[in-house]
Scaffold this motif. Structure first.
Motif, PDB file in Angstrom:
ATOM      1  N   LEU A  30     154.093 116.981  30.326  1.00 40.04           N
ATOM      2  CA  LEU A  30     153.599 117.067  31.696  1.00 40.04           C
ATOM      3  C   LEU A  30     154.592 117.812  32.586  1.00 40.04           C
ATOM      4  CD1 LEU A  30     152.416 113.372  32.146  1.00 40.04           C
ATOM      5  CD2 LEU A  30     150.976 115.355  31.692  1.00 40.04           C
ATOM      6  N   PHE A  31     154.067 118.411  33.639  1.00 42.26           N
ATOM      7  CA  PHE A  31     154.882 119.002  34.689  1.00 42.26           C
ATOM      8  C   PHE A  31     154.494 118.314  35.983  1.00 42.26           C
ATOM      9  CE2 PHE A  31     155.877 123.100  37.257  1.00 42.26           C
ATOM     10  CZ  PHE A  31     157.075 122.559  37.656  1.00 42.26           C
ATOM     11  N   LEU A  32     155.348 117.400  36.452  1.00 44.01           N
ATOM     12  CA  LEU A  32     155.037 116.567  37.608  1.00 44.01           C
ATOM     13  C   LEU A  32     155.994 116.845  38.758  1.00 44.01           C
ATOM     14  CD1 LEU A  32     154.523 113.072  35.880  1.00 44.01           C
ATOM     15  CD2 LEU A  32     152.782 114.775  36.426  1.00 44.01           C
ATOM     16  N   LEU A  33     155.452 116.910  39.965  1.00 44.64           N
ATOM     17  CA  LEU A  33     156.231 116.982  41.196  1.00 44.64           C
ATOM     18  C   LEU A  33     155.661 115.944  42.144  1.00 44.64           C
ATOM     19  CD1 LEU A  33     156.364 120.871  41.733  1.00 44.64           C
ATOM     20  CD2 LEU A  33     158.159 119.435  40.743  1.00 44.64           C
ATOM     21  N   SER A  34     156.532 115.161  42.763  1.00 43.05           N
ATOM     22  CA  SER A  34     156.030 114.092  43.625  1.00 43.05           C
ATOM     23  C   SER A  34     157.021 113.770  44.736  1.00 43.05           C
ATOM     24  CB  SER A  34     155.777 112.825  42.789  1.00 43.05           C
ATOM     25  OG  SER A  34     155.419 111.739  43.617  1.00 43.05           O
ATOM     26  N   ASN A  35     156.477 113.455  45.917  1.00 41.19           N
ATOM     27  CA  ASN A  35     157.292 112.937  47.013  1.00 41.19           C
ATOM     28  C   ASN A  35     157.449 111.423  46.925  1.00 41.19           C
ATOM     29  OD1 ASN A  35     155.951 115.316  49.383  1.00 41.19           O
ATOM     30  ND2 ASN A  35     157.888 115.379  48.284  1.00 41.19           N
ATOM     31  N   LYS A  36     156.688 110.812  46.043  1.00 33.63           N
ATOM     32  CA  LYS A  36     156.786 109.364  45.857  1.00 33.63           C
ATOM     33  C   LYS A  36     157.941 109.041  44.916  1.00 33.63           C
ATOM     34  CE  LYS A  36     151.844 108.449  46.524  1.00 33.63           C
ATOM     35  NZ  LYS A  36     152.016 107.620  47.742  1.00 33.63           N
ATOM     36  N   PRO A  37     158.674 107.948  45.151  1.00 36.39           N
ATOM     37  CA  PRO A  37     159.735 107.544  44.214  1.00 36.39           C
ATOM     38  C   PRO A  37     159.155 107.265  42.830  1.00 36.39           C
ATOM     39  CG  PRO A  37     159.887 106.338  46.285  1.00 36.39           C
ATOM     40  CD  PRO A  37     158.587 107.070  46.321  1.00 36.39           C
ATOM     41  N   GLN A  38     160.017 107.274  41.853  1.00 40.84           N
ATOM     42  CA  GLN A  38     159.585 107.136  40.469  1.00 40.84           C
ATOM     43  C   GLN A  38     158.777 105.869  40.226  1.00 40.84           C
ATOM     44  OE1 GLN A  38     162.842 107.343  37.721  1.00 40.84           O
ATOM     45  NE2 GLN A  38     161.619 106.780  35.952  1.00 40.84           N
TER      46      GLN A  38
END
Length: 309
Positions: free
Chosen positions: A268-276
């Protein structure tokens, strides 16, 4: 046969299933089977995402291994032109937008787009350039507003959507926002760069082959109008020389770390502003919801076939 209308009236629904024509029955059966399969697929997919996030240790940018890694920091922009969200004209690090024309029966998407501009993840031990193309992005900022004209002007209030012709949706990530990234990490420049000379030579030869006239002009020593086997060895030596020169030039440059979409489609290639932990819980909830839908619709599908046959 109206499944939704009679869903909570099993007596009427049973009668409709029995009396439905063969074509009508199989049409509706195909729909519920497709929903069942989709529920199982998404349950598996969301659970897989949650497990990958949990099982991948967080790396430091300075000491991260080349390959599939997880990074945590905050977003920032690169030097150069600003990244600006098209609808709100807000500076950001990433955006996605959609413009829908509202209709009486259904809405029509008339414009949409997603940013593929590079930005930076800033960690405690360094900076990593993010190439967001192909990423699954989970931003925390999402705006929806309505307008009478296709100019992005309007109001955030859902009540202002009444009588309006367009709905605008925009998602954004901003400089300074928490940024979680999971993808293919590589370092370019400096002595730490892994340089594949054979691949570089192969790519250079392929490029030269596309311009056969120029190739013959430079390497056809016996002037017979073609590059023979002996002359081709000379072509390879020249290509190897340019590849080594390119490698030496890169070694003198400062190290640049880059994260992008993995070539392995299973990664997967994930980008997020949410913490892990929040992202993991989000995917687990999606997985449970999808699995619950799979069980409910799957049970209904089995009941349909039992009633019919």
């Amino acid at each position: 046969m109206n499944i939704l209308q009679n869903l909570f009236n099993p007596v009427v629904l049973r009668q409709e299933i029995v009396q439905a024509s063969t074509q009508e029955f199989w049409f509706h059966a195909a729909i519920v089977v497709a929903i069942t399969v989709a529920g199982f697929y998404f349950a598996f997919e969301f659970f897989k995402r949650a497990r990958i996030i949990e099982d991948t240790p967080t790396s430091k940018i300075r000491s991260a291994a080349q390959g599939y890694v997880e990074l945590v920091g905050h977003g920032d922009t690169l030097d150069g032109p600003e990244i600006v969200a098209p609808l709100s004209k807000t500076p950001c690090t990433w955006y996605s937008y959609k413009v829908e024309k509202l209709g009486d029966k259904h809405d029509q998407v008339i414009d949409s787009g997603t940013s593929d501009d590079l930005f930076v993840l800033v960690g405690k031990t360094g900076r990593c350039v993010i190439d967001p193309e192909g990423a699954i992005v989970t931003p925390t900022i999402k705006r929806v507003w309505y307008g009478s004209n296709y100019d992005g002007a309007g109001s955030d209030s859902i009540f202002d959507g009444i009588g309006r012709r367009y709905r605008f949706t925009e998602e954004r990530m901003h400089p300074g926002d928490t940024l979680y990234a999971l993808g293919l990490f590589r370092s370019v420049g400096g002595h730490s760069e892994v340089f594949n000379t054979s691949e570089e030579v192969r790519a250079l030869l392929q490029k030269w082959k596309q311009d056969s006239d120029k190739l013959v002009k430079h390497f056809d020593r016996n002037k017979d109008g073609q590059v023979d086997a002996h002359e081709w060895e000379n072509v390879r030596k020249v290509a190897a020389y340019f590849a080594r020169k390119k490698h030496l030039n890169r070694k003198t440059r400062p190290v640049t770390h880059i994260m992008s979409k993995p070539e392995n489609t299973r990664q997967l290639f994930l980008l997020s502003n949410k913490p892990q932990h929040e992202l993991t819980q989000r995917y687990k909830l999606f997985a449970m919801g999808s699995f619950a839908g799979f069980l409910c619709v799957g049970s209904f599908t089995a009941w349909m076939f039992l009633v019919r046959f």
